[in-house]
Design an enzyme around this catalytic site. Structure first.
Site, PDB file in Angstrom:
ATOM      1  CE  LYS A 155      -4.501  -1.076   0.219  1.00 22.75           C
ATOM      2  NZ  LYS A 155      -5.547  -0.454  -0.606  1.00 22.75           N
ATOM      3  CB  SER A 189      -1.406  -8.029  -1.000  1.00 24.10           C
ATOM      4  OG  SER A 189      -2.285  -8.715  -0.139  1.00 24.10           O
TER       5      SER A 189
END
Length: 503
Positions: free
Chosen positions: A51, A305
């Site tokens: 992110k 992720s």
């Protein structure tokens, strides 16, 4: 406009804070599914998630005046850490609104980087609405976690790295989907340069906003979302991410929590790293896709992720991983309540490893046991049930029974008024095939087992709690049996927990 993303990604500002993460080979999983699996290790970023790429790319392009006023963001955790780190790097203040359900590990990480944390609402959408209003009131920039071209482009740099790191043939890239920013950026880059590579999204069954939206042809808002994979717990995807996914993504797969737990274990066994549930989505989807399409000898890439896992959640992951891999069957079996029945049942199970056994004497006619058994696949579990039924033991498959897996397995037992001369012993069995049968073979057929509890904990010995009905005049013979057995044991007959809840 899709073509604009190539330039946006190539010129993205991410490497002031991000690193080019490794593309690791996953040999054990590759061998098991007969395809080459590569893992894009975004869990190795400074904030343990991808992110920070999109957050920094967006904030680095803001005017100095906007940065001076500070920024506001909403996040379930990983975007918050990206914004906090970007703000720290760029020298601006950041206020992050997070759902009250956010894991404490993510809250602590955000605060450690100097951001102000506000907890609001039970879901990301609740926090998002509050943060939007807060940004308007303060007149500051809102940093969207996914529905922004600069954020999408920042995430797209992952695809740029993948194609640089592996210029050879790639069958498919599997990507977790929450709001859709990650897969939109990856798909925009991959489909522009190598359109034959499939880009496949993966969502949890109970947080499938993109899947439902693409089916409906418009953005759908879910009434509620599951929180196990909290990093993708989004009730509505973005407008821009929906448009990009509709035009560029080949397929979206849905996986359940057990499959996610199995994927976490797969990644751990190959890398000795523990990713968060949303970080393992891509591997769970990759395994499902390979099985559905009978795929062999192809190269597939999964994006890991993030790794912001609450430690307490590992208990649940460990409990459910084997079920997700279909390597454990949960059965409810009814056997006659008489000496020798338990031994007969264990003989029918054969060399299979018992992972769990819960039983408490209920009445003088029948015994209901809750048992977990290691199997190779679901077909073996079905065959075992048939074997038990052919031998007059009623058996029901509880492997897909959510209540049984979550609750009943921990509640089998209680007081039993019909048991006399019961003694309770705690044993340490060698955790190897045959340890239980050795116990049963040496035990007198006159003694009835009235309670049995065992759960595999992955140690080199098994912790077993057994209640046995021993007539007073046979106590000496029983003590001789214990000494001959050679297992560590402890008499728990006077334990207050036994007296309160079981005796």
């Amino acid at each position: 406009m899709i073509n604009d993303y190539l330039e946006r990604i190539l010129t993205a500002h991410v490497y002031d804070v991000a690193v080019e993460t490794r593309l690791d080979s996953i040999p054990l999983l590759s061998a098991r599914i007969h395809n080459r699996v590569l893992l894009k290790r975004e869990d190795k970023q400074q904030v343990f998630s991808f992110k920070l790429r999109g957050a920094y790319n967006k904030m680095a392009k803001l005017h100095a005046e906007a940065l001076q006023q500070g920024v506001v963001a909403a996040s379930a955790g990983n975007h918050a850490q990206g914004v906090a780190l970007a703000a720290q790097k760029l020298g601006c203040s950041a206020t992050i609104v997070m759902p009250t359900t956010t894991p404490q590990i993510k809250i602590n990480a955000v605060m450690a980087m100097g951001a102000v944390v506000m907890l609001q609402g039970d879901s990301y959408n609740d926090a998002y609405e509050y943060a939007l209003n807060l940004a308007k009131e303060k007149g500051v920039e809102f940093i969207h976690p996914y529905d922004d071209p600069d954020v999408i482009a920042g995430q797209g740099t992952i695809a740029m790295e993948i194609l640089h790191q592996h210029p050879g043939k790639i069958h498919a890239i599997f990507v977790p989907i929450g709001g859709g920013g990650l897969i939109s950026g990856i798909a925009a880059y991959v489909k522009r340069l190598r359109p034959t590579i499939k880009v496949i999204g993966v969502e949890p069954e109970d947080s499938n906003a993109m899947y439902r939206s693409l089916q409906a042809g418009h953005r759908v808002e879910l009434p509620q979302v599951g929180l196990f994979a909290d990093g993708v717990a989004v009730r509505q995807v973005g407008e821009e991410t929906f448009r990009l996914c509709r035009d560029l993504v080949d397929e979206i797969l849905l996986v359940d929590s057990d499959a996610i737990c199995a994927a976490i274990k797969d990644i751990f066994e190959d890398t000795r790293s523990i990713v968060e549930p949303s970080g393992a989505l891509s591997v769970a989807g990759l395994k499902m896709y390979a099985k559905q399409h009978d795929l062999l000898h192809e190269t597939m890439i999964a994006v890991a992720s993030g790794a912001n896992m609450n430690f307490d959640r590992l208990r649940h992951v460990s409990e459910r991983a084997e079920l997700g891999e279909q390597r454990e069957a949960i059965l409810a079996v009814t056997i006659p309540e008489k000496p020798g029945s338990f031994k007969k049942f264990c003989n029918l199970i054969g060399a299979r490893n018992i992972t769990e056994f819960n039983y408490r004497y209920a009445d003088s006619q029948q015994a209901h046991v809750f048992v977990g058994i290691s199997v190779r696949n679901r077909e073996e579990a079905t065959n075992l049930i048939q074997i038990l039924q052919d031998n007059d033991l009623r058996a029901e498959d509880m492997t897909d029974n959510e209540m049984a897996k979550l609750h009943i397995r921990h509640m089998v037992g209680g007081h039993s008024r019909g048991v006399s001369n019961e003694v309770l012993y705690r044993f340490e069995f060698p955790d190897r095939p045959g340890a239980l049968m050795n116990f049963l073979n040496k035990m007198s057929d006159r003694w009835n087992i009235s309670l049995f509890h065992y759960r595999n904990h992955g140690a080199d010995f098994g912790r077993v709690l057994i209640g046995i009905q021993i007539p007073h005049q046979e106590k000496e013979e029983f003590m001789h049996f214990l000494e001959e057995l050679g297992y560590e044991f402890e008499d728990e007959s006077n334990n207050p927990a036994y007296q309160f809840f079981l005796a």
